[in-house]
Design a protein around this motif. Structure first.
Motif, PDB file in Angstrom:
ATOM      1  N   UNK A  33      63.344  47.495  68.123  1.00 24.15           N
ATOM      2  CA  UNK A  33      62.410  49.129  68.221  1.00 24.15           C
ATOM      3  C   UNK A  33      63.291  49.593  69.367  1.00 24.15           C
ATOM      4  N   UNK A  34      64.242  48.695  69.761  1.00 20.99           N
ATOM      5  CA  UNK A  34      64.657  48.952  70.741  1.00 20.99           C
ATOM      6  C   UNK A  34      66.571  50.276  70.333  1.00 20.99           C
ATOM      7  N   UNK A  35      66.698  51.001  71.462  1.00 18.67           N
ATOM      8  CA  UNK A  35      68.371  51.247  71.273  1.00 18.67           C
ATOM      9  C   UNK A  35      68.586  50.741  70.383  1.00 18.67           C
ATOM     10  N   UNK A  53      76.991  56.315  60.323  1.00 19.53           N
ATOM     11  CA  UNK A  53      77.502  55.641  61.508  1.00 19.53           C
ATOM     12  C   UNK A  53      76.421  56.648  61.955  1.00 19.53           C
ATOM     13  N   UNK A  54      74.956  56.291  62.677  1.00 17.95           N
ATOM     14  CA  UNK A  54      73.944  56.286  63.046  1.00 17.95           C
ATOM     15  C   UNK A  54      73.541  55.629  64.487  1.00 17.95           C
ATOM     16  N   UNK A  59      65.402  52.480  66.684  1.00 18.12           N
ATOM     17  CA  UNK A  59      66.092  51.329  65.796  1.00 18.12           C
ATOM     18  C   UNK A  59      65.098  51.371  64.265  1.00 18.12           C
ATOM     19  N   UNK A  60      64.787  50.597  64.530  1.00 14.18           N
ATOM     20  CA  UNK A  60      63.601  50.279  62.991  1.00 14.18           C
ATOM     21  C   UNK A  60      62.722  51.574  62.714  1.00 14.18           C
ATOM     22  N   UNK A  61      61.948  52.691  63.068  1.00  9.69           N
ATOM     23  CA  UNK A  61      61.309  53.972  62.939  1.00  9.69           C
ATOM     24  C   UNK A  61      62.787  54.710  62.646  1.00  9.69           C
ATOM     25  N   UNK A  62      63.654  54.490  63.549  1.00 16.36           N
ATOM     26  CA  UNK A  62      64.612  55.534  62.522  1.00 16.36           C
ATOM     27  C   UNK A  62      65.990  55.584  61.398  1.00 16.36           C
ATOM     28  N   UNK A  66      65.046  56.988  57.402  1.00 12.66           N
ATOM     29  CA  UNK A  66      66.314  57.359  55.954  1.00 12.66           C
ATOM     30  C   UNK A  66      65.761  56.523  54.949  1.00 12.66           C
ATOM     31  N   UNK A  67      65.267  54.974  54.221  1.00 11.28           N
ATOM     32  CA  UNK A  67      65.278  54.792  53.489  1.00 11.28           C
ATOM     33  C   UNK A  67      63.789  55.567  52.573  1.00 11.28           C
TER      34      UNK A  67
END
Length: 156
Positions: A33-35, A53-54, A59-62, A66-67
């Motif tokens: 969940x880091x950048x 590409x994102x 990371x985990x939250x973003x 999406x899903x």
């Protein structure tokens, strides 16, 4: 500026029908969940073709968003050409004095530009294919070293 990204092993996406989703990520809880940056892609044989590409400060939250919430992107991923759908996650390691947002912007835009120059079509604008200009060149051996026969450039 020197930028460092460490890529995790590819994660194979699964059919999400039983979760009322297009796809689901079986190991979402193992994503940092880091950048960092992430790439939804398709793999077939030894080829990996980026589709989206994102970047994310978490990371985990973003990626999880999406899903659950980006149905348009997930449907576009499903409708892309053949291949297994995978997720590539790159964790950012900031150097002394580096600003997270600035570095994320640099890495994401570089990955997008690289994919476009390799001829891949991305779904980066709300699940819509990225529009590109095609530049065709003719010339001699020397000119081909600086200007390939075909270049794709993102339309602005």
């Amino acid at each position: 500026m020197k930028i460092s990204v460490t890529w995790d092993k590819p994660i194979h996406l699964k059919d999400g029908a039983k979760f009322n989703q297009v796809y689901y990520c079986p190991s979402l809880d193992r994503i940092s969940n880091k950048a960092g940056v992430y790439v939804f892609a398709r793999s077939f044989g030894a080829v990996v073709a980026p589709l989206y590409v994102g970047q994310a400060s978490r990371l985990r939250n973003r990626i999880g968003q999406h899903f659950k919430n980006n149905v348009r992107l997930m449907i576009s991923l499903k409708q892309a050409d053949i291949g297994h759908r995978i997720l590539l996650v790159g964790r950012l390691k900031l150097g002394r004095g580096q600003q997270k947002k600035k570095v994320l912007d640099i890495v994401e835009s570089s990955l997008i530009k690289h994919a476009l120059t390799q001829g891949y079509v991305l779904l980066n604008k709300q699940g819509v294919k990225t529009r590109v200009h095609t530049i065709k060149s003719k010339g001699n051996h020397s000119s081909k070293q600086v200007a390939p026969l075909t270049m794709l450039v993102e339309r602005k």
